[in-house]
Design a protein around this motif. Structure first.
Motif, PDB file in Angstrom:
ATOM      1  N   LYS A  25      11.397 -21.980 -32.783  1.00 40.55           N
ATOM      2  CA  LYS A  25      11.890 -21.416 -32.902  1.00 40.55           C
ATOM      3  C   LYS A  25      11.786 -19.763 -32.064  1.00 40.55           C
ATOM      4  O   LYS A  25      13.450 -20.091 -31.486  1.00 40.55           O
ATOM      5  CB  LYS A  25      11.448 -20.103 -34.205  1.00 40.55           C
ATOM      6  N   THR A  26      10.671 -19.783 -31.602  1.00 43.96           N
ATOM      7  CA  THR A  26      11.035 -18.948 -29.890  1.00 43.96           C
ATOM      8  C   THR A  26      11.221 -20.106 -28.524  1.00 43.96           C
ATOM      9  O   THR A  26      12.124 -19.505 -27.790  1.00 43.96           O
ATOM     10  CB  THR A  26       9.148 -18.147 -29.564  1.00 43.96           C
ATOM     11  N   ALA A  27      10.615 -21.549 -29.159  1.00 43.92           N
ATOM     12  CA  ALA A  27      11.555 -22.681 -28.127  1.00 43.92           C
ATOM     13  C   ALA A  27      13.217 -22.380 -27.975  1.00 43.92           C
ATOM     14  O   ALA A  27      13.999 -22.609 -27.242  1.00 43.92           O
ATOM     15  CB  ALA A  27      10.540 -23.503 -28.156  1.00 43.92           C
ATOM     16  N   TYR A  28      13.897 -22.562 -29.512  1.00 46.47           N
ATOM     17  CA  TYR A  28      14.917 -22.350 -29.744  1.00 46.47           C
ATOM     18  C   TYR A  28      15.717 -21.104 -29.288  1.00 46.47           C
ATOM     19  O   TYR A  28      16.291 -21.072 -28.375  1.00 46.47           O
ATOM     20  CB  TYR A  28      15.392 -22.508 -31.351  1.00 46.47           C
ATOM     21  N   GLU A  29      15.025 -19.960 -29.148  1.00 44.34           N
ATOM     22  CA  GLU A  29      15.663 -18.663 -28.739  1.00 44.34           C
ATOM     23  C   GLU A  29      15.640 -18.857 -27.327  1.00 44.34           C
ATOM     24  O   GLU A  29      16.524 -18.104 -26.511  1.00 44.34           O
ATOM     25  CB  GLU A  29      15.002 -17.835 -29.496  1.00 44.34           C
ATOM     26  N   ILE A  30      14.548 -19.093 -26.792  1.00 48.18           N
ATOM     27  CA  ILE A  30      14.203 -19.366 -24.693  1.00 48.18           C
ATOM     28  C   ILE A  30      16.069 -20.155 -24.754  1.00 48.18           C
ATOM     29  O   ILE A  30      16.285 -20.079 -23.287  1.00 48.18           O
ATOM     30  CB  ILE A  30      12.708 -20.263 -24.657  1.00 48.18           C
ATOM     31  N   VAL A  31      15.904 -21.017 -25.038  1.00 50.52           N
ATOM     32  CA  VAL A  31      17.090 -22.255 -24.862  1.00 50.52           C
ATOM     33  C   VAL A  31      18.398 -21.850 -24.970  1.00 50.52           C
ATOM     34  O   VAL A  31      19.174 -21.932 -24.350  1.00 50.52           O
ATOM     35  CB  VAL A  31      16.972 -22.984 -25.724  1.00 50.52           C
ATOM     36  N   LYS A  32      18.598 -20.750 -26.313  1.00 48.83           N
ATOM     37  CA  LYS A  32      19.551 -20.106 -26.173  1.00 48.83           C
ATOM     38  C   LYS A  32      20.256 -19.316 -25.401  1.00 48.83           C
ATOM     39  O   LYS A  32      21.134 -18.834 -24.732  1.00 48.83           O
ATOM     40  CB  LYS A  32      19.517 -19.534 -27.888  1.00 48.83           C
ATOM     41  N   ARG A  33      19.055 -18.085 -24.598  1.00 50.40           N
ATOM     42  CA  ARG A  33      19.183 -17.619 -23.807  1.00 50.40           C
ATOM     43  C   ARG A  33      19.412 -17.802 -22.788  1.00 50.40           C
ATOM     44  O   ARG A  33      20.122 -17.259 -21.604  1.00 50.40           O
ATOM     45  CB  ARG A  33      18.103 -16.539 -23.671  1.00 50.40           C
ATOM     46  N   SER A  34      18.403 -19.365 -22.324  1.00 50.19           N
ATOM     47  CA  SER A  34      19.017 -19.655 -20.703  1.00 50.19           C
ATOM     48  C   SER A  34      20.683 -20.165 -20.838  1.00 50.19           C
ATOM     49  O   SER A  34      21.367 -20.101 -19.567  1.00 50.19           O
ATOM     50  CB  SER A  34      17.873 -20.392 -20.756  1.00 50.19           C
ATOM     51  N   GLY A  35      20.998 -20.544 -21.628  1.00 46.82           N
ATOM     52  CA  GLY A  35      22.657 -20.846 -22.151  1.00 46.82           C
ATOM     53  C   GLY A  35      23.332 -19.786 -22.102  1.00 46.82           C
ATOM     54  O   GLY A  35      25.079 -19.788 -21.251  1.00 46.82           O
ATOM     55  N   LYS A  36      23.328 -18.418 -21.848  1.00 46.77           N
ATOM     56  CA  LYS A  36      23.561 -17.337 -21.816  1.00 46.77           C
ATOM     57  C   LYS A  36      23.472 -16.831 -20.456  1.00 46.77           C
ATOM     58  O   LYS A  36      23.768 -15.501 -20.261  1.00 46.77           O
ATOM     59  CB  LYS A  36      23.785 -16.124 -23.057  1.00 46.77           C
ATOM     60  N   GLY A  37      22.650 -17.018 -19.531  1.00 54.44           N
ATOM     61  CA  GLY A  37      22.537 -17.270 -18.366  1.00 54.44           C
ATOM     62  C   GLY A  37      21.101 -15.374 -18.257  1.00 54.44           C
ATOM     63  O   GLY A  37      20.939 -15.102 -17.055  1.00 54.44           O
ATOM     64  N   ALA A  38      20.030 -15.634 -19.452  1.00 56.37           N
ATOM     65  CA  ALA A  38      18.842 -14.982 -18.812  1.00 56.37           C
ATOM     66  C   ALA A  38      17.712 -15.771 -18.038  1.00 56.37           C
ATOM     67  O   ALA A  38      18.050 -17.184 -17.794  1.00 56.37           O
ATOM     68  CB  ALA A  38      18.526 -16.153 -20.267  1.00 56.37           C
ATOM     69  N   ASP A  39      16.787 -14.892 -17.482  1.00 63.12           N
ATOM     70  CA  ASP A  39      16.107 -14.889 -16.498  1.00 63.12           C
ATOM     71  C   ASP A  39      17.141 -16.276 -15.039  1.00 63.12           C
ATOM     72  O   ASP A  39      16.777 -16.519 -14.426  1.00 63.12           O
ATOM     73  CB  ASP A  39      15.637 -16.245 -16.332  1.00 63.12           C
ATOM     74  N   ALA A  40      18.477 -15.981 -15.345  1.00 63.54           N
ATOM     75  CA  ALA A  40      18.965 -16.139 -13.868  1.00 63.54           C
ATOM     76  C   ALA A  40      18.574 -15.759 -12.139  1.00 63.54           C
ATOM     77  O   ALA A  40      19.224 -16.473 -11.456  1.00 63.54           O
ATOM     78  CB  ALA A  40      20.343 -15.632 -13.967  1.00 63.54           C
ATOM     79  N   PHE A  50      17.745 -25.301 -20.530  1.00 62.55           N
ATOM     80  CA  PHE A  50      18.430 -25.987 -20.531  1.00 62.55           C
ATOM     81  C   PHE A  50      18.365 -26.966 -20.565  1.00 62.55           C
ATOM     82  O   PHE A  50      18.214 -28.066 -20.764  1.00 62.55           O
ATOM     83  CB  PHE A  50      19.654 -25.132 -21.345  1.00 62.55           C
ATOM     84  N   GLN A  51      18.866 -27.060 -18.822  1.00 61.67           N
ATOM     85  CA  GLN A  51      19.294 -27.998 -18.152  1.00 61.67           C
ATOM     86  C   GLN A  51      17.739 -28.770 -17.820  1.00 61.67           C
ATOM     87  O   GLN A  51      17.704 -30.531 -17.794  1.00 61.67           O
ATOM     88  CB  GLN A  51      19.586 -27.622 -16.614  1.00 61.67           C
TER      89      GLN A  51
END
Length: 521
Positions: free
Chosen positions: A76-91, A100-101
């Protein structure tokens, strides 16, 4: 991994055939020796088990236990990290591509022809029960992938221009030095890099173009069709080489942008085809699932038969998802993150996508469709590859060979660019970072893409396959030596996540209180 056997000969004409025969004649003895050593089998209850598969399997079991089944509790944590990365987290974090990429790039190197042809081989040779053991091996491989990619991020090198270099060639040297094994680490790194380069140029580039052309020819009339001549093949090779060259010139950022779009598309195209077959045979689904489970534990052929089914499943899964081989950490190291374990968590979704989802979908499609070719193959014991998968789809969609052609092209393109990136990073590790060195590698890569369109060089491709599994010996040994580092990074990150989650919850509660005071709620 993208192939397990040499493709059919595409070269035609005396000159090309002569060159191919000469190269294969020289390389074949070396290939035979490498395969004899790397895939040496031990007999257990009458079934031959390759030691390298046992090595990978044991590694998966050990790290699953050592890390507390991280592939389950961290999913679940892994999924949330990917989801957040798509929203610009850790940009603004160090790295070149989003989480995600990076995941899509790693999947691009594994999701491919092995999922189409390799699974078909598994269910013909090992029976439906092999599917169950493929899934088990894929789940165990997630723990290995987590460990190696965590180290890949931890020991990566961020250059002054913001570009990143990472992977086993870095954590073998620096990580093992931190653990007191500096000499061993240097030797391991020196072996690792050239093998990745060789496989990237042969199995990652030449083979992919070769098989793309083979599929294109098969749907355009074969040798007598418009793509039947060596000249037409060369034209296809040049076109693919041009595309690969443009992507390589853009570096990791362009690679991430391309595969971030390409991999989901190719996965959707292929999985959608599987779902159509399953939907058309919905009544057979419960029986197919039951058959997979019961056949996985069948004792009709004795203990040797049961182990034989397990071996086929484990072998095909290991060949498919590359967990433990050290390839994925090269691209995962480029992910934007400040926490190594976050990269490890995201990367472990790769074997889940590759093996648990795509391979299982393929197997189910074949079993429920049950084309005549499948029954004949099971009866004769003959291994069938992509033709069986295509036959299963054709029972519902007669035009499926054209869909398969699109899937093969997308698989081949994504795999080629990803393995080119892997090879480039290893090349930098061996020859340094300079414009001349960079252009030299890219020229060699593009040349191999073109070469793959006119020559098969089957012995070279088989040799590259065998050499790649040497990396499993090196990489997993290093993972054992650095296991405490992996566990520490995991604990630190999970502690960080708890703090972040608690802070976000407190902020949300505070905002809710303010809204209530203002009468907004």
């Amino acid at each position: 991994m993208q192939h397990e056997t040499a493709p059919s000969v595409l070269a035609s004409g005396g000159g090309l055939s002569g060159i191919e025969d000469a190269v294969n004649h020289v390389v074949q003895p070396v290939t035979d020796l490498v395969h004899k050593v790397i895939f040496y089998e031990v007999d257990i209850a009458g079934a031959g088990i390759p030691l390298i598969v046992l090595w990978l399997l044991v590694g998966g079991v050990v790290f699953t236990a050592y890390l507390g089944a991280i592939q389950f509790r961290g999913f679940k944590t892994a999924y949330e990290i990917v989801k957040r990365s798509g929203k610009g987290a850790d940009a603004d974090a160090p790295g070149e591509v989003t989480q995600f990429q990076a995941l899509m790039a790693a999947c691009a190197g594994t999701v491919g022809l092995g999922n189409i042809a390799g699974v078909a081989v598994a269910v013909t040779v090992g029976g439906p029960g092999a599917t169950f053991w493929m899934i088990v091996c894929g789940l165990l491989g997630m723990a290995l992938k987590f460990a190696e990619c965590t180290l890949g991020v931890k020991y990566r090198v961020v250059h002054e221009d913001g570009s990143v270099s990472g992977g086993p060639m870095h954590y073998l040297r620096r990580g093992l030095a931190d653990r007191g094994y500096a000499g061993l680490g240097r030797v391991m790194a020196a072996v690792f890099a050239p093998i990745i380069i060789v496989f990237g140029l042969a199995g990652g580039n030449m083979f992919q173009v070769n098989q793309t052309l083979a599929q294109l020819r098969s749907v355009t009339g074969g040798e007598d069709g418009v793509l039947g001549s060596p000249g037409a093949g060369l034209g296809i090779g040049l076109a693919i080489a041009a595309v690969i060259g443009l992507i390589l010139l853009g570096g990791a950022k362009r690679l991430g942008a391309v595969v971030g779009k390409l991999v989901p598309v190719m996965a959707i195209v292929y999985v959608a085809g599987c779902l159509v077959v399953l939907a058309a045979n919905a009544g057979a689904m419960p029986g197919a699932v039951r058959l997979i489970v019961t056949d996985a534990f069948s004792m009709e052929a004795g203990a040797g038969g049961l182990i034989g089914i397990m071996v086929v499943g484990f072998t095909r899964a290991a060949f498919s998802n590359e967990a433990g081989l050290g390839s994925a950490p090269i691209v995962q190291a480029a992910a934007k993150t400040r926490h190594p374990a976050s990269g490890g968590l995201v990367s472990m979704l790769g074997p889940f996508i590759d093996t648990v989802i795509v391979c299982t979908m393929t197997a189910l499609a074949i079993i429920v469709a049950n084309p005549p070719m499948y029954a004949e193959a099971r009866k004769s014991g003959k291994a069938e590859g992509v033709e069986l998968t295509s036959a299963a789809f054709e029972t519902v969609m007669p035009w499926f060979p054209y869909v398969l052609t699109v899937a093969v092209i997308l698989f081949a393109l994504s795999t080629t660019v990803t393995w080119s990136y892997y090879g480039q990073k290893c090349w930098e590790g061996m020859f340094g970072r300079s414009r001349r060195s960079d252009l030299t590698f890219k020229a060699v890569t593009i040349g191999c893409v073109v070469l793959g369109s006119i020559l098969t060089l089957g012995a070279v491709l088989d040799l590259a396959d065998g050499l790649l599994f040497i990396l499993a010996l090196i990489n997993i040994l290093a993972l054992y030596l650095m296991a405490p580092v992996v566990k520490k990074e995991l604990k630190d990150y999970l502690r960080h996540r708890k703090q972040v989650d608690a802070s976000e919850s407190a902020s949300a509660a505070e905002q809710l209180d303010k809204d209530e005071e203002l009468g907004r709620v």
